[in-house]
Design a protein around this motif. Sequence first.
Motif, mmCIF file in Angstrom:
data_model
loop_
_atom_site.group_PDB
_atom_site.id
_atom_site.type_symbol
_atom_site.label_atom_id
_atom_site.label_comp_id
_atom_site.label_asym_id
_atom_site.label_seq_id
_atom_site.Cartn_x
_atom_site.Cartn_y
_atom_site.Cartn_z
ATOM 1 N N ALA A 1 -20.020 15.883 4.693
ATOM 2 C CA ALA A 1 -19.552 17.075 5.395
ATOM 3 C C ALA A 1 -20.672 17.626 6.262
ATOM 4 O O ALA A 1 -21.855 17.507 5.937
ATOM 5 N N GLN A 2 -20.262 18.247 7.360
ATOM 6 C CA GLN A 2 -21.262 18.827 8.247
ATOM 7 C C GLN A 2 -21.862 20.058 7.595
ATOM 8 O O GLN A 2 -21.188 20.810 6.885
ATOM 9 N N SER A 3 -23.145 20.285 7.875
ATOM 10 C CA SER A 3 -23.807 21.428 7.245
ATOM 11 C C SER A 3 -24.802 22.057 8.200
ATOM 12 O O SER A 3 -25.299 21.422 9.120
ATOM 13 N N VAL A 4 -25.082 23.332 7.931
ATOM 14 C CA VAL A 4 -26.054 24.097 8.697
ATOM 15 C C VAL A 4 -27.035 24.705 7.699
ATOM 16 O O VAL A 4 -26.607 25.341 6.737
ATOM 17 N N SER A 5 -28.320 24.524 7.952
ATOM 18 C CA SER A 5 -29.329 25.018 7.015
ATOM 19 C C SER A 5 -30.206 26.078 7.656
ATOM 20 O O SER A 5 -30.718 25.884 8.758
ATOM 21 N N GLN A 6 -30.345 27.175 6.944
ATOM 22 C CA GLN A 6 -31.308 28.187 7.332
ATOM 23 C C GLN A 6 -32.249 28.348 6.138
ATOM 24 O O GLN A 6 -31.853 28.874 5.099
ATOM 25 N N HIS A 7 -33.450 27.852 6.280
ATOM 26 C CA HIS A 7 -34.337 27.768 5.122
ATOM 27 C C HIS A 7 -34.990 29.085 4.768
ATOM 28 O O HIS A 7 -35.406 29.287 3.637
ATOM 29 N N ASN A 8 -35.105 29.984 5.745
ATOM 30 C CA ASN A 8 -35.694 31.295 5.466
ATOM 31 C C ASN A 8 -34.599 32.224 4.991
ATOM 32 O O ASN A 8 -33.704 32.564 5.752
ATOM 33 N N HIS A 9 -34.676 32.633 3.725
ATOM 34 C CA HIS A 9 -33.626 33.508 3.217
ATOM 35 C C HIS A 9 -33.922 34.960 3.537
ATOM 36 O O HIS A 9 -33.021 35.737 3.852
ATOM 37 N N HIS A 10 -35.195 35.347 3.439
ATOM 38 C CA HIS A 10 -35.591 36.722 3.713
ATOM 39 C C HIS A 10 -36.948 36.695 4.390
ATOM 40 O O HIS A 10 -37.894 36.103 3.850
ATOM 41 N N VAL A 11 -37.013 37.301 5.545
ATOM 42 C CA VAL A 11 -38.260 37.371 6.300
ATOM 43 C C VAL A 11 -38.628 38.840 6.490
ATOM 44 O O VAL A 11 -37.775 39.651 6.865
ATOM 45 N N ILE A 12 -39.873 39.150 6.200
ATOM 46 C CA ILE A 12 -40.372 40.527 6.367
ATOM 47 C C ILE A 12 -41.516 40.500 7.370
ATOM 48 O O ILE A 12 -42.472 39.738 7.200
ATOM 49 N N LEU A 13 -41.387 41.305 8.404
ATOM 50 C CA LEU A 13 -42.404 41.361 9.457
ATOM 51 C C LEU A 13 -42.733 42.797 9.803
ATOM 52 O O LEU A 13 -41.901 43.697 9.611
ATOM 53 N N SER A 14 -43.901 42.987 10.356
ATOM 54 C CA SER A 14 -44.258 44.288 10.904
ATOM 55 C C SER A 14 -43.801 44.369 12.354
ATOM 56 O O SER A 14 -43.642 43.331 13.019
ATOM 57 N N GLU A 15 -43.576 45.584 12.815
ATOM 58 C CA GLU A 15 -43.205 45.758 14.227
ATOM 59 C C GLU A 15 -44.249 45.110 15.122
ATOM 60 O O GLU A 15 -45.447 45.127 14.820
ATOM 61 N N ALA A 16 -43.778 44.530 16.228
ATOM 62 C CA ALA A 16 -44.591 43.861 17.242
ATOM 63 C C ALA A 16 -44.987 42.441 16.851
ATOM 64 O O ALA A 16 -45.571 41.722 17.675
ATOM 65 N N ALA A 17 -44.683 42.031 15.632
ATOM 66 C CA ALA A 17 -44.968 40.645 15.248
ATOM 67 C C ALA A 17 -43.999 39.712 15.967
ATOM 68 O O ALA A 17 -42.928 40.124 16.413
ATOM 69 N N SER A 18 -44.378 38.440 16.046
ATOM 70 C CA SER A 18 -43.483 37.453 16.646
ATOM 71 C C SER A 18 -42.580 36.874 15.559
ATOM 72 O O SER A 18 -42.954 36.793 14.388
ATOM 73 N N LEU A 19 -41.407 36.466 15.988
ATOM 74 C CA LEU A 19 -40.382 35.995 15.057
ATOM 75 C C LEU A 19 -39.945 34.592 15.403
ATOM 76 O O LEU A 19 -39.737 34.268 16.583
ATOM 77 N N GLU A 20 -39.782 33.773 14.379
ATOM 78 C CA GLU A 20 -39.082 32.503 14.556
ATOM 79 C C GLU A 20 -38.268 32.241 13.304
ATOM 80 O O GLU A 20 -38.812 32.168 12.208
ATOM 81 N N LEU A 21 -36.965 32.100 13.471
ATOM 82 C CA LEU A 21 -36.057 31.792 12.369
ATOM 83 C C LEU A 21 -35.524 30.376 12.562
ATOM 84 O O LEU A 21 -35.040 30.034 13.632
ATOM 85 N N GLY A 22 -35.601 29.596 11.501
ATOM 86 C CA GLY A 22 -35.208 28.205 11.598
ATOM 87 C C GLY A 22 -33.729 27.976 11.385
ATOM 88 O O GLY A 22 -33.076 28.679 10.617
ATOM 89 N N CYS A 23 -33.197 26.982 12.101
ATOM 90 C CA CYS A 23 -31.812 26.541 11.918
ATOM 91 C C CYS A 23 -31.772 25.042 12.154
ATOM 92 O O CYS A 23 -32.191 24.570 13.214
ATOM 93 N N ASN A 24 -31.292 24.300 11.193
ATOM 94 C CA ASN A 24 -31.104 22.857 11.328
ATOM 95 C C ASN A 24 -29.669 22.508 10.967
ATOM 96 O O ASN A 24 -29.058 23.157 10.127
ATOM 97 N N TYR A 25 -29.167 21.462 11.605
ATOM 98 C CA TYR A 25 -27.790 21.063 11.343
ATOM 99 C C TYR A 25 -27.744 19.561 11.128
ATOM 100 O O TYR A 25 -28.642 18.829 11.543
ATOM 101 N N SER A 26 -26.694 19.135 10.480
ATOM 102 C CA SER A 26 -26.572 17.716 10.189
ATOM 103 C C SER A 26 -26.048 16.982 11.407
ATOM 104 O O SER A 26 -25.357 17.543 12.259
ATOM 105 N N TYR A 27 -26.365 15.702 11.474
ATOM 106 C CA TYR A 27 -25.959 14.894 12.622
ATOM 107 C C TYR A 27 -24.432 14.789 12.689
ATOM 108 O O TYR A 27 -23.760 14.696 11.682
ATOM 109 N N GLY A 28 -23.894 14.788 13.874
ATOM 110 C CA GLY A 28 -22.448 14.634 13.994
ATOM 111 C C GLY A 28 -21.991 14.565 15.426
ATOM 112 O O GLY A 28 -20.826 14.806 15.716
ATOM 113 N N GLY A 29 -22.892 14.230 16.331
ATOM 114 C CA GLY A 29 -22.482 14.098 17.715
ATOM 115 C C GLY A 29 -22.718 15.369 18.506
ATOM 116 O O GLY A 29 -23.628 16.137 18.244
#
Lengths: 115, 114
Positions: free
Chosen positions: A1-29
Amino acid sequence: AQSVSQHNHHVILSEAASLELGCNYSYGGTVNLFWYVQYPGQHLQLLLKYFSGDPLVKGIKGFEAEFIKSKFSFNLRKPSVQWSDTAEYFCAVKWSNFGNEKLTFGTGTRLTIIP
Amino acid sequence: NAGVTQTPKFRVLKTGQSMTLLCAQDMNHEYMYWYRQDPGMGLRLIHYSVGEGTTAKGEVPDGYNVSRLKKQNFLLGLESAAPSQTSVYFCASSSAGTTRETQYFGPGTRLLVL
């Protein structure tokens, strides 16, 4: 089955920090990719989407995401976060090969910004 | 345009009771969807509809039924509620089934089954 993964469950940052949230998906065209945001007590709103063309997509509120086909990834970024960015962020994917009615969501990443 | 609206906003049921959640959209969208949102599990598709009079099963259809008698409305029914159906339910709609269209979400219905 196709799936989508977000490995970061909870991210805590201070204001003005840079953000990157991960998203990976399974192969399927061919895929269409989305990031949705859910502010506390509100419904999901579209942040940005990728269908084709330039793999670097710009969305609302200064967010952007980059589609890297070789890595099956669509990471969300923002150079400088604000307290108002506190929300839950969902990556979602549509695989055109498997029927285009269905959007598969990741489990979400809760982002907390500390003033 | 109101967009996508859902009623009720919040409901408490006892195990075994039945209820219907109503979703309405005023954007003339063909496609409508029901999702449930649970902590740590994201959104999961329950049922969807590609047009008036049609419905189809999603990822987690058991225990739910749906009807799309009018294009603008999509009803989600629980015949005999169970505590496992405690969740937040979101309705969404989109203008077409092509891969280019995005979904617009309602504000959600919070359901607690005791």
